[in-house]
Design an enzyme around this catalytic site. Sequence first.
Site, short mmCIF file in Angstrom:
data_model
loop_
_atom_site.label_atom_id
_atom_site.label_comp_id
_atom_site.label_asym_id
_atom_site.label_seq_id
_atom_site.Cartn_x
_atom_site.Cartn_y
_atom_site.Cartn_z
N ASP A 219 -6.24 -5.76 -2.82
CA ASP A 219 -5.87 -5.01 -1.63
C ASP A 219 -4.73 -5.79 -0.97
O ASP A 219 -4.51 -6.96 -1.27
CB ASP A 219 -7.08 -4.88 -0.70
CG ASP A 219 -6.75 -4.15 0.59
OD1 ASP A 219 -6.15 -3.07 0.52
OD2 ASP A 219 -7.10 -4.68 1.67
N ASP B 34 -3.38 -5.61 2.92
CA ASP B 34 -3.63 -6.10 4.28
C ASP B 34 -4.99 -6.78 4.37
O ASP B 34 -6.01 -6.19 4.02
CB ASP B 34 -3.55 -4.95 5.28
CG ASP B 34 -2.19 -4.26 5.27
OD1 ASP B 34 -1.20 -4.92 4.91
OD2 ASP B 34 -2.12 -3.07 5.63
#
Length: 189
Positions: A7, A9
Amino acid sequence: MKLIILDRDGVINQDSDHFIKSPDEWHALPGAMQAIARLNQAGYTVVVATNQSGVARKLFDMSTLNAIHQKMHAAAQQVGASIDAVFFCPHTADDNCDCRKPKPGMLQEIGRRYAINLKGVHSVGDSLRDLQAGFMLGCLPHLVLTGKGQRTLDKGGLPPGTQIYPDLAAMVDALLSSPASTVSTQIPD
């Protein structure tokens, strides 16, 4: 092929409840780029899978999102790291698309693009939806406690077998070391 899905952020860069809306707001987490470089050196192809509903919310446009990703790639290159591709969902939850995590569409596209079955592929996130998207396809879930990770852990309900680490660097340390020296917490199956 050794593939790992990260991922963005909260895993690679600092997260914000108000979205990362410009390259100026994008800041790599300490040690994250070096961890990606170590993955590359160990033969891993690193890809990013990220929900970016700020596009649909008109908080930023596609050119701004591309500029943010250019900054991320440049930061990686400065330490000898390479992010092979960035897959993103620009939709909101109300759009009911198949690509927004926790739905598996974005990760299925990664599997198609790389012609690989995702069963056993490591997937790293800081939110439950990151872990769920990969787990549905047989990925091995890894939660980092950066970003929203601690809140995710506190809420519970993690997929069985989830490994938990303080940050991406610690996850990579454990992945690249022998199983006997893994220093993570595992949620029971």
